[in-house]
Motif scaffolding. Structure first.
Motif, mmCIF file in Angstrom:
data_model
loop_
_atom_site.group_PDB
_atom_site.id
_atom_site.type_symbol
_atom_site.label_atom_id
_atom_site.label_comp_id
_atom_site.label_asym_id
_atom_site.label_seq_id
_atom_site.Cartn_x
_atom_site.Cartn_y
_atom_site.Cartn_z
ATOM 1 N N ILE A 28 138.228 33.455 7.596
ATOM 2 C CA ILE A 28 137.310 32.668 6.781
ATOM 3 C C ILE A 28 138.104 31.991 5.679
ATOM 4 O O ILE A 28 138.955 32.601 5.044
ATOM 5 C CB ILE A 28 136.211 33.566 6.174
ATOM 6 C CG1 ILE A 28 135.340 34.133 7.285
ATOM 7 C CG2 ILE A 28 135.373 32.793 5.166
ATOM 8 C CD1 ILE A 28 134.366 35.183 6.839
ATOM 9 N N GLU A 29 137.826 30.720 5.475
ATOM 10 C CA GLU A 29 138.474 29.974 4.403
ATOM 11 C C GLU A 29 137.434 29.649 3.345
ATOM 12 O O GLU A 29 136.304 29.282 3.680
ATOM 13 C CB GLU A 29 139.080 28.677 4.938
ATOM 14 C CG GLU A 29 140.197 28.886 5.931
ATOM 15 C CD GLU A 29 140.742 27.567 6.447
ATOM 16 O OE1 GLU A 29 140.926 26.638 5.634
ATOM 17 O OE2 GLU A 29 140.964 27.467 7.662
ATOM 18 N N LEU A 30 137.828 29.792 2.078
ATOM 19 C CA LEU A 30 136.923 29.521 0.965
ATOM 20 C C LEU A 30 137.564 28.566 -0.025
ATOM 21 O O LEU A 30 138.784 28.563 -0.193
ATOM 22 C CB LEU A 30 136.567 30.814 0.228
ATOM 23 C CG LEU A 30 135.897 31.921 1.019
ATOM 24 C CD1 LEU A 30 135.746 33.159 0.150
ATOM 25 C CD2 LEU A 30 134.549 31.461 1.538
ATOM 26 N N LEU A 31 136.728 27.792 -0.686
ATOM 27 C CA LEU A 31 137.178 26.936 -1.781
ATOM 28 C C LEU A 31 136.096 26.925 -2.843
ATOM 29 O O LEU A 31 134.903 26.841 -2.524
ATOM 30 C CB LEU A 31 137.436 25.505 -1.304
ATOM 31 C CG LEU A 31 137.783 24.495 -2.410
ATOM 32 C CD1 LEU A 31 139.177 24.776 -2.984
ATOM 33 C CD2 LEU A 31 137.691 23.071 -1.902
ATOM 34 N N GLN A 32 136.525 27.004 -4.090
ATOM 35 C CA GLN A 32 135.630 26.835 -5.224
ATOM 36 C C GLN A 32 136.288 25.798 -6.121
ATOM 37 O O GLN A 32 137.453 25.952 -6.503
ATOM 38 C CB GLN A 32 135.440 28.156 -5.957
ATOM 39 C CG GLN A 32 134.359 28.118 -6.999
ATOM 40 C CD GLN A 32 134.139 29.487 -7.624
ATOM 41 O OE1 GLN A 32 135.083 30.122 -8.078
ATOM 42 N NE2 GLN A 32 132.892 29.928 -7.658
ATOM 43 N N THR A 33 135.563 24.738 -6.445
ATOM 44 C CA THR A 33 136.138 23.652 -7.222
ATOM 45 C C THR A 33 135.078 23.018 -8.114
ATOM 46 O O THR A 33 133.882 23.129 -7.844
ATOM 47 C CB THR A 33 136.775 22.581 -6.308
ATOM 48 O OG1 THR A 33 137.373 21.552 -7.109
ATOM 49 C CG2 THR A 33 135.759 21.952 -5.364
ATOM 50 N N SER A 34 135.540 22.346 -9.161
ATOM 51 C CA SER A 34 134.642 21.622 -10.063
ATOM 52 C C SER A 34 134.576 20.138 -9.726
ATOM 53 O O SER A 34 133.848 19.398 -10.381
ATOM 54 C CB SER A 34 135.133 21.751 -11.514
ATOM 55 O OG SER A 34 135.055 23.083 -11.942
ATOM 56 N N TYR A 35 135.334 19.718 -8.736
ATOM 57 C CA TYR A 35 135.440 18.291 -8.450
ATOM 58 C C TYR A 35 134.850 17.943 -7.087
ATOM 59 O O TYR A 35 135.284 18.458 -6.057
ATOM 60 C CB TYR A 35 136.896 17.849 -8.523
ATOM 61 C CG TYR A 35 137.471 18.094 -9.898
ATOM 62 C CD1 TYR A 35 137.072 17.313 -10.985
ATOM 63 C CD2 TYR A 35 138.368 19.131 -10.125
ATOM 64 C CE1 TYR A 35 137.571 17.554 -12.255
ATOM 65 C CE2 TYR A 35 138.876 19.377 -11.394
ATOM 66 C CZ TYR A 35 138.468 18.579 -12.452
ATOM 67 O OH TYR A 35 138.954 18.822 -13.703
ATOM 68 N N PHE B 189 130.524 26.335 -14.716
ATOM 69 C CA PHE B 189 131.784 25.928 -15.327
ATOM 70 C C PHE B 189 132.901 26.835 -14.822
ATOM 71 O O PHE B 189 132.757 28.052 -14.846
ATOM 72 C CB PHE B 189 131.658 26.040 -16.864
ATOM 73 C CG PHE B 189 132.848 25.560 -17.608
ATOM 74 C CD1 PHE B 189 133.047 24.205 -17.823
ATOM 75 C CD2 PHE B 189 133.782 26.455 -18.103
ATOM 76 C CE1 PHE B 189 134.156 23.756 -18.518
ATOM 77 C CE2 PHE B 189 134.888 26.025 -18.802
ATOM 78 C CZ PHE B 189 135.080 24.661 -19.008
ATOM 79 N N LEU B 190 133.964 26.235 -14.317
ATOM 80 C CA LEU B 190 135.144 26.995 -13.910
ATOM 81 C C LEU B 190 136.217 26.835 -14.979
ATOM 82 O O LEU B 190 136.643 25.711 -15.260
ATOM 83 C CB LEU B 190 135.682 26.494 -12.568
ATOM 84 C CG LEU B 190 134.819 26.705 -11.337
ATOM 85 C CD1 LEU B 190 135.500 26.083 -10.111
ATOM 86 C CD2 LEU B 190 134.561 28.178 -11.106
ATOM 87 N N GLN B 191 136.658 27.928 -15.547
ATOM 88 C CA GLN B 191 137.696 27.848 -16.582
ATOM 89 C C GLN B 191 138.977 27.227 -16.048
ATOM 90 O O GLN B 191 139.660 26.505 -16.755
ATOM 91 C CB GLN B 191 137.986 29.227 -17.157
ATOM 92 C CG GLN B 191 136.953 29.684 -18.146
ATOM 93 C CD GLN B 191 137.384 30.955 -18.849
ATOM 94 O OE1 GLN B 191 137.936 31.857 -18.219
ATOM 95 N NE2 GLN B 191 137.127 31.029 -20.136
ATOM 96 N N SER C 45 135.411 20.664 -16.079
ATOM 97 C CA SER C 45 134.905 19.354 -15.685
ATOM 98 C C SER C 45 133.677 19.028 -16.528
ATOM 99 O O SER C 45 132.814 19.890 -16.724
ATOM 100 C CB SER C 45 134.527 19.371 -14.204
ATOM 101 O OG SER C 45 133.815 18.207 -13.859
ATOM 102 N N PRO C 46 133.568 17.806 -17.010
ATOM 103 C CA PRO C 46 132.400 17.447 -17.839
ATOM 104 C C PRO C 46 131.080 17.490 -17.075
ATOM 105 O O PRO C 46 130.020 17.605 -17.671
ATOM 106 C CB PRO C 46 132.715 16.033 -18.322
ATOM 107 C CG PRO C 46 133.770 15.516 -17.432
ATOM 108 C CD PRO C 46 134.509 16.704 -16.879
#
Length: 149
Positions: A35-42, A128-130, A134-135
């Motif tokens: 399993i591949e995971l990604l967490q992003t603000s963009y 919000f990811l520290q 991201s605004p």
């Protein structure tokens, strides 16, 4: 997508399970191999990652969900209801059209095989990811799995 049909009003169980599984994988309450995971603000990072994984999906028929969904409780029964009807019978030979759909998805997009063993899911929520401030204050959580090998 001319072969796709609207799947409404009942949302396929495999799709509901896939979106819920994405959340469990990111919360750490479920784990699995391959399993591949990604967490992003963009959003652009999320869409690019999603489209790259979608190219890895084997040919076949899939359920396609995009846009938001809501959880509704009625008489002690919870139901996950998408904002727009789910498309069923989407053949991944048209994966090139996913880029346009992804740009309209508002952070909510899933392609799930009819049996749920293969999926790529993108969900989002306010947060919000520290590590990636991201605004927009939106967190995108993505998951990809292929239990077929």
């Amino acid at each position: 997508m001319s072969h796709a049909k609207l799947f409404h009003p009942k949302t396929p169980e495999q799709l509901k399970r896939a979106v819920a599984r994405c959340a469990r994988l990111h919360s750490g309450t479920e784990a699995g191999e391959g399993i591949e995971l990604l967490q992003t603000s963009y959003e652009n990072n999320a869409i690019s990652w999603f489209l790259e994984r979608a190219k890895e999906l084997p040919l076949g028929d899939y359920f396609l969900w995009f846009r938001k969904a809501s959880g509704i409780t009625f008489e002690d029964k919870n139901e996950w209801v998408p904002e727009l009807p789910v498309l069923a019978g989407v053949n991944m030979a048209v994966v090139g059209q996913l880029k346009e759909i992804a740009s309209l998805s508002k952070g909510h997009l899933a392609v799930v095989s009819n049996d749920g063993r293969v999926a790529v899911v993108m969900d989002s929520y306010s947060g919000f990811l520290q590590a990636e401030p991201s605004p927009e204050e939106i967190v995108y959580e993505l998951a990809f799995w292929n239990s077929l090998g």
